[in-house]
Write an enzyme that holds these catalytic residues in place. Structure first.
Site, PDB file in Angstrom:
ATOM      1  N   TYR A 113       0.861  -1.183   0.000  1.00 19.93           N
ATOM      2  CA  TYR A 113       0.000   0.000   0.000  1.00 19.93           C
ATOM      3  C   TYR A 113       0.893   1.227   0.000  1.00 19.93           C
ATOM      4  O   TYR A 113       1.946   1.240  -0.631  1.00 19.93           O
ATOM      5  CB  TYR A 113      -0.974  -0.066   1.188  1.00 19.93           C
ATOM      6  CG  TYR A 113      -2.146   0.865   1.055  1.00 19.93           C
ATOM      7  CD1 TYR A 113      -2.928   0.865  -0.100  1.00 19.93           C
ATOM      8  CD2 TYR A 113      -2.476   1.745   2.071  1.00 19.93           C
ATOM      9  CE1 TYR A 113      -4.001   1.726  -0.242  1.00 19.93           C
ATOM     10  CE2 TYR A 113      -3.556   2.604   1.949  1.00 19.93           C
ATOM     11  CZ  TYR A 113      -4.306   2.595   0.786  1.00 19.93           C
ATOM     12  OH  TYR A 113      -5.369   3.443   0.657  1.00 19.93           O
ATOM     13  N   LYS A 168     -21.156 -18.984  -9.607  1.00 16.97           N
ATOM     14  CA  LYS A 168     -20.423 -18.836 -10.868  1.00 16.97           C
ATOM     15  C   LYS A 168     -18.988 -18.409 -10.596  1.00 16.97           C
ATOM     16  O   LYS A 168     -18.038 -18.935 -11.187  1.00 16.97           O
ATOM     17  CB  LYS A 168     -21.126 -17.786 -11.733  1.00 16.97           C
ATOM     18  CG  LYS A 168     -20.748 -17.842 -13.190  1.00 16.97           C
ATOM     19  CD  LYS A 168     -21.581 -18.875 -13.909  1.00 16.97           C
ATOM     20  CE  LYS A 168     -21.381 -18.827 -15.391  1.00 16.97           C
ATOM     21  NZ  LYS A 168     -22.310 -19.698 -16.099  1.00 16.97           N
ATOM     22  N   GLU A 210     -24.720 -12.756 -17.478  1.00 21.07           N
ATOM     23  CA  GLU A 210     -25.347 -13.947 -16.909  1.00 21.07           C
ATOM     24  C   GLU A 210     -26.806 -13.676 -16.560  1.00 21.07           C
ATOM     25  O   GLU A 210     -27.128 -12.655 -15.935  1.00 21.07           O
ATOM     26  CB  GLU A 210     -24.585 -14.367 -15.642  1.00 21.07           C
ATOM     27  CG  GLU A 210     -24.963 -15.716 -15.099  1.00 21.07           C
ATOM     28  CD  GLU A 210     -24.368 -16.851 -15.905  1.00 21.07           C
ATOM     29  OE1 GLU A 210     -24.907 -17.970 -15.806  1.00 21.07           O
ATOM     30  OE2 GLU A 210     -23.382 -16.641 -16.620  1.00 21.07           O
ATOM     31  N   ASP A 211     -27.670 -14.577 -16.967  1.00 29.04           N
ATOM     32  CA  ASP A 211     -29.067 -14.573 -16.532  1.00 29.04           C
ATOM     33  C   ASP A 211     -29.758 -13.235 -16.791  1.00 29.04           C
ATOM     34  O   ASP A 211     -30.457 -12.694 -15.929  1.00 29.04           O
ATOM     35  CB  ASP A 211     -29.168 -14.938 -15.050  1.00 29.04           C
ATOM     36  CG  ASP A 211     -28.779 -16.390 -14.787  1.00 29.04           C
ATOM     37  OD1 ASP A 211     -28.635 -17.135 -15.771  1.00 29.04           O
ATOM     38  OD2 ASP A 211     -28.611 -16.776 -13.622  1.00 29.04           O
ATOM     39  N   ASP A 236     -25.138 -17.739 -21.009  1.00 28.95           N
ATOM     40  CA  ASP A 236     -26.408 -18.406 -21.293  1.00 28.95           C
ATOM     41  C   ASP A 236     -26.565 -18.663 -22.787  1.00 28.95           C
ATOM     42  O   ASP A 236     -27.226 -19.616 -23.195  1.00 28.95           O
ATOM     43  CB  ASP A 236     -27.586 -17.556 -20.803  1.00 28.95           C
ATOM     44  CG  ASP A 236     -27.511 -17.295 -19.315  1.00 28.95           C
ATOM     45  OD1 ASP A 236     -27.202 -18.226 -18.574  1.00 28.95           O
ATOM     46  OD2 ASP A 236     -27.747 -16.145 -18.902  1.00 28.95           O
ATOM     47  N   ALA A 271     -32.489 -16.688 -25.784  1.00 26.56           N
ATOM     48  CA  ALA A 271     -31.050 -16.446 -25.851  1.00 26.56           C
ATOM     49  C   ALA A 271     -30.281 -17.721 -26.179  1.00 26.56           C
ATOM     50  O   ALA A 271     -29.458 -17.748 -27.096  1.00 26.56           O
ATOM     51  CB  ALA A 271     -30.568 -15.856 -24.526  1.00 26.56           C
ATOM     52  N   ALA A 272     -30.549 -18.797 -25.440  1.00 20.40           N
ATOM     53  CA  ALA A 272     -29.814 -20.037 -25.658  1.00 20.40           C
ATOM     54  C   ALA A 272     -30.124 -20.634 -27.024  1.00 20.40           C
ATOM     55  O   ALA A 272     -29.224 -21.050 -27.755  1.00 20.40           O
ATOM     56  CB  ALA A 272     -30.138 -21.041 -24.556  1.00 20.40           C
ATOM     57  N   ASN A 362     -34.107 -26.220 -17.733  1.00 22.93           N
ATOM     58  CA  ASN A 362     -33.735 -26.317 -16.334  1.00 22.93           C
ATOM     59  C   ASN A 362     -34.767 -25.610 -15.465  1.00 22.93           C
ATOM     60  O   ASN A 362     -35.266 -24.559 -15.840  1.00 22.93           O
ATOM     61  CB  ASN A 362     -32.355 -25.650 -16.115  1.00 22.93           C
ATOM     62  CG  ASN A 362     -31.256 -26.658 -15.906  1.00 22.93           C
ATOM     63  OD1 ASN A 362     -31.476 -27.687 -15.275  1.00 22.93           O
ATOM     64  ND2 ASN A 362     -30.087 -26.373 -16.429  1.00 22.93           N
ATOM     65  N   ASN A 392     -22.643 -25.965 -18.704  1.00 26.59           N
ATOM     66  CA  ASN A 392     -21.809 -24.865 -19.167  1.00 26.59           C
ATOM     67  C   ASN A 392     -20.451 -24.803 -18.476  1.00 26.59           C
ATOM     68  O   ASN A 392     -19.539 -24.136 -18.971  1.00 26.59           O
ATOM     69  CB  ASN A 392     -22.526 -23.531 -18.956  1.00 26.59           C
ATOM     70  CG  ASN A 392     -23.657 -23.321 -19.927  1.00 26.59           C
ATOM     71  OD1 ASN A 392     -24.130 -24.265 -20.560  1.00 26.59           O
ATOM     72  ND2 ASN A 392     -24.100 -22.088 -20.067  1.00 26.59           N
TER      73      ASN A 392
END
Length: 459
Positions: A113, A168, A210-211, A236, A271-272, A362, A392
């Site tokens: 620091y 994740k 994500e999602d 995704d 999306a998928a 899912n 994934n």
């Protein structure tokens, strides 16, 4: 009874009569109720009672309650406390920040620091490209969500999405040694999401979206790829597409068919589904029909959204029309990324000889894999309790490892194709069969092979 799962694992603390035979009676009552006992520990033994911890797995939350009731009904047994082991695992969160350098002395502090850190900051100011070498940026990924399409749970918001994003981040660290940070945004406005990610981007070497619900996710990804100089990857979409292509490559090897020759039906135009279709076409597929709630997508249908019109224009060369049942007739492959229970077992025999069925919705698939297995030559799902799990985790750790190692600025279709082939090739000719078309996520070579394929380096 349905298959039990460790995600519905409970530990019951029992107070029982001072008779060790009661432990066997408890285990028998759980087994009769369809549960699986995984551990029994006598934690206290006194002249007047025993304290016993019994751990068992159930099929779902309701089944867990049934098992508790069955044990409580055993004569001489009182259920004192029940702990859900999944919730216990999440207490306090699943990830933490730790220092890579010692901070024991004044010298340590002066280098890590102030004042020493100031020299490093000025070095980066003078040579901005050194930021990847002298900071965490070269090994860090932002896992960004707005909580609008979390797993199969839907629009549950950023706070409820945090456990998933933590998970994740933990997977990034476990499988690729990457430091990932959950970023849960309290907005579902496209402009605000784009701007927020742009503002935090200097601290990261890559962005993992994500999602985020479709069609908003398409615009967010496209705009960020345009504005940022670091790779943006929507797992995704592209993670799923990579693993599906890898699994299909090996499934077609099992049934001795070629991708360019087969007829493929994809259920789900979100999306998928869109990403899967895009990658399949890039890999050489020529006959893909996409089906949504209203039926097959085909050009000329003015009722379609802009995204669906674009998808229709790239697919369905035979102009097939009708429901999922209609377009499945004569198809070689079904890929579902849509909704539970929409594929009836009786439709599979109408498909071509040796059909391939991927039911990937899912948490509940389009058809029970055990039912599909009665008619299909190869079956895959997103579930861990059946063979051929499309997960994934096989893709995204290696993808980002390769992107970071190469200091990449973007993700290309060619990279995705190479990643899929790397995963497929991990299954040897000796290992390949209908119940093993995809490697385990714990295979020691998967991440490094995908990373090498992405970076273009030998691994």
């Amino acid at each position: 009874m349905a298959a039990t799962a460790s995600s519905y694992s409970i530990t019951m603390r029992l107070h029982t009569a001072p008779d060790h035979h009661v432990v066997g009676t408890v285990a028998t009552s759980i087994a009769k109720g369809g549960g699986v006992v995984t551990a029994i520990d006598v934690t206290e033994s006194r002249h007047d009672r025993l304290v016993v911890d019994v751990t068992c797995s159930a099929a779902d939350a309701d089944h867990s309650l049934e098992l508790v009731a069955a044990v409580d009904a055993v004569q001489g047994v009182t259920v004192h406390k029940v702990s859900d082991r999944t919730f216990l695992l999440h207490l306090g969160g699943k990830i933490e920040v730790s220092s890579k350098v010692p901070l024991r002395t004044r010298d340590d502090l002066s280098m890590a620091y102030t004042p020493g850190v100031g020299r490093v900051s000025m070095a980066i100011h003078d040579n901005p490209e050194d930021v990847r070498k002298l900071t965490i940026k070269g090994n860090s990924v932002a896992v960004v969500t707005d909580g609008s399409a979390v797993l199969g749970l839907g629009n549950i918001g950023p706070g409820a999405a945090l456990p998933v994003m933590e998970g994740k981040a933990a997977l990034f660290k476990r499988f690729a040694g990457i430091d990932a940070w959950p970023i849960c945004l309290a907005t579902q406005d496209t402009d605000e999401i784009v701007r927020a990610v742009e503002m935090i981007a200097p601290g990261f070497g890559g962005i993992n979206l994500e999602d985020i619900a479709a069609p908003r996710c398409f615009e967010i990804e496209a705009r960020l790829r345009e504005s940022l100089d670091i790779p943006v990857f929507h797992d995704d979409q592209h993670g799923t597409a990579i693993v599906v292509l890898a699994a299909l490559t090996n499934a077609l090897r099992c049934v001795e068919k070629q991708l360019a020759d087969v007829r493929i039906v994809v259920s789900g135009a979100g999306a998928a589904g869109t990403a899967i279709v895009t990658l399949l076409l890039a890999a050489g597929a020529t006959d893909v029909v996409v089906v949504d709630r209203e039926g097959a997508l085909a050009t000329g249908d003015e009722s379609l959204s802009a995204a669906h019109r674009e998808l229709a224009a790239a697919t369905n060369p035979r102009r097939a029309m009708g429901s999922l049942e209609d377009v499945l007739v004569g198809a070689d492959v079904f890929i579902g990324v849509s909704a539970p229970g929409i594929l009836e077992a009786g439709w599979i025999p109408t498909m071509a000889e040796s059909p391939v069925v991927f039911a990937l919705a899912n948490p509940d698939p389009e058809i029970d894999p055990a039912e599909a297995d009665k008619y299909a030559a190869v079956v895959a799902s997103g579930r861990s309790d059946y063979p051929n799990q499309i997960n994934n985790v096989l893709a995204f750790p290696g993808v980002f490892r390769g992107l970071l190692d190469a200091s990449a600025h973007e993700v290309t279709i060619d990279m995705l194709l190479r990643a899929a082939q790397a995963i497929a090739d991990t299954v040897s000719e000796e290992e390949l069969h209908a119940a093993f078309i995809i490697p385990s996520v714990f295979h020691p070579d998967v991440t490094k092979r995908v990373a090498a394929a992405i970076s273009g380096r030998e691994g």
